[in-house]
Design an enzyme around this catalytic site. Structure first.
Site, short mmCIF file in Angstrom:
data_model
loop_
_atom_site.label_atom_id
_atom_site.label_comp_id
_atom_site.label_asym_id
_atom_site.label_seq_id
_atom_site.Cartn_x
_atom_site.Cartn_y
_atom_site.Cartn_z
N LYS A 209 0.85 -1.19 0.00
CA LYS A 209 0.00 0.00 0.00
C LYS A 209 0.88 1.23 0.00
O LYS A 209 1.73 1.41 0.88
CB LYS A 209 -0.91 -0.01 1.23
CG LYS A 209 -1.80 1.21 1.34
CD LYS A 209 -2.73 1.11 2.53
CE LYS A 209 -3.54 2.37 2.70
NZ LYS A 209 -4.42 2.29 3.88
N LYS A 262 -2.18 -1.49 -3.80
CA LYS A 262 -3.07 -0.35 -3.71
C LYS A 262 -2.26 0.94 -3.77
O LYS A 262 -1.26 1.05 -3.07
CB LYS A 262 -3.83 -0.42 -2.39
CG LYS A 262 -4.68 0.78 -2.08
CD LYS A 262 -5.25 0.68 -0.71
CE LYS A 262 -5.95 1.98 -0.43
NZ LYS A 262 -6.42 2.08 0.91
C1 PBG Z 1 -7.06 3.13 5.75
C2 PBG Z 1 -7.52 3.08 4.33
C3 PBG Z 1 -7.43 4.10 3.37
C4 PBG Z 1 -8.02 3.60 2.20
C5 PBG Z 1 -8.46 2.31 2.49
N1 PBG Z 1 -8.12 2.01 3.80
C6 PBG Z 1 -6.94 5.48 3.46
C7 PBG Z 1 -5.57 5.81 3.83
O1 PBG Z 1 -4.67 4.98 3.90
O2 PBG Z 1 -5.39 7.00 4.10
C8 PBG Z 1 -8.13 4.34 0.90
C9 PBG Z 1 -9.15 3.84 -0.06
C10 PBG Z 1 -9.46 4.77 -1.16
O3 PBG Z 1 -8.83 5.83 -1.37
O4 PBG Z 1 -10.42 4.46 -1.89
N2 PBG Z 1 -8.07 2.74 6.63
#
Ligand code: PBG
Length: 338
Positions: A209, A262
């Site tokens: 991520k 991601k």
């Molecule tokens: C953290 C989380 C995020 C997303 C999914 N889980 C946000 C982040 O890391 O700030 C982002 C998903 C998206 O942008 O669609 N709980």
């Protein structure tokens, strides 16, 4: 392979001599679909949903047209339709009643997600419920774990994430999805699940991520924007892909059943490397910013929304994703079902 040859006859007429005509299999839709390599299926999708406290709440997220914060009663209505469409799974994000320094509403057995999961499992037992495990929606500072001075600390946060995961499984969640990116969290979650009898609950790890600008609209939807600093001390540098392989390998060793990359679109190369290297069930998250950009351009009349949506989703699958988390799931499935 033969190379095309151009001949010129005595009368000056040019002729292209080639046996290989790649256009032959593109001439009709029948031929095109016969040789098509990648096909989207209803079974590929997980739809993200935002659950909020209250009753009869259906609040559209300004930066994500078509995406709503839903109270549990409205969530059940939407999930009934989602199940009817044939979408196999949803992933839930919670907007809690209150936030504090330690994100305690995240691991409260009567928290928003735990309550929503119990209600959904009662009404729609066959819909797969994935729960996102992270503290950022639940902490007053908006960080994914505990903060000490200016540091987001790892190990004590992991213990809280494991507690959160256990309460999700106890409420009936089918898949646990840690999105925090702290070290050792998959192992800690696997241990706590196993020692409490949830040996058959899979973990879908947000393994690679990235610290991405594409999460902007989500943070409005989930009300999880950090009050200071950013997430670069735990999420990955967009410049790296060898490191993504190390992250994925580590999560597999710790017990991840499904691995995730991601965001999706700027990281298609990473998805391909991960799939080729590990042969694991691989998920890709087509994130909020990727959704909102298409919605915004379409609203301006600049692009053909449906066409671009399907092109984008197909490209994610072609890159190697078996599972696509996307806010487009309903719209895509409606098209596929036609
Ligand atoms: C953290 C989380 C995020 C997303 C999914 N889980 C946000 C982040 O890391 O700030 C982002 C998903 C998206 O942008 O669609 N709980």
């Amino acid at each position: 392979m033969t190379e095309p040859k151009i001949t010129i006859s005595n009368s000056g007429e040019t002729r292209l001599e080639t046996f290989r005509r790649l256009r032959r299999t593109r001439m009709t839709e029948g031929l095109r679909s016969l040789v098509r390599e990648t096909e989207l299926s209803v079974n590929d999708f997980i739809l993200p949903l935002f659950v909020a406290p209250g009753n009869k709440i259906r609040k559209e997220v300004t930066s994500m047209p078509g995406v709503f914060q839903l109270s549990v009663d409205e969530l059940i209505k939407d999930c009934t339709e989602i199940k009817k469409l044939g979408i196999p799974a949803v992933i839930l994000f919670g907007i809690p009643e209150f936030k504090d320094e330690t994100g305690s509403s995240a691991y409260d057995e009567n928290g928003i997600i735990q309550t929503a999961v119990r209600a959904l499992k009662k009404e729609l037992p066959e819909l797969i419920i994935v729960t996102d495990v992270c503290l950022c929606e639940y902490t007053s500072h908006g960080h994914c774990g505990l903060v000490q001075g200016s540091e987001i600390i790892n190990d004590p946060s992991v213990l809280l994430l494991a507690r959160q995961a256990l309460t999700h499984a106890q409420a009936g969640a089918d898949i646990i999805a840690p999105s925090d990116m702290f070290d050792g969290r998959v192992k800690a979650i696997r241990n706590i699940l196993d020692s409490n009898g949830h040996i058959n609950t899979p973990i879908m790890a947000y393994s690679a991520k990235y610290a991405s600008g594409f999460y902007g609209p989500f943070r409005e939807a989930a009300e999880s924007t950090p009050k200071f600093g950013d997430r670069r001390s735990h999420q990955m540098d967009p410049a790296n892909s060898d490191e993504a392989l190390r992250e994925i390998e580590q999560d597999i060793i710790e017990g991840a059943d499904i691995v995730m990359v991601k965001p999706a679109l700027s990281y298609l190369d990473v998805i391909r490397r991960v799939k080729d290297r590990f042969h694991m069930p691989t998920a890709a998250y087509n994130v909020s910013g990727e959704y909102s950009m298409i919605k915004a351009a379409a609203r301006n009349g600049w692009i053909d929304e449906q066409r671009i949506m399907m092109e984008v989703l197909t490209s994610i699958k072609r890159a190697g994703a078996d599972i696509i988390l996307t806010y487009f799931a309903k719209e895509a499935v409606k098209l596929l079902n036609k």
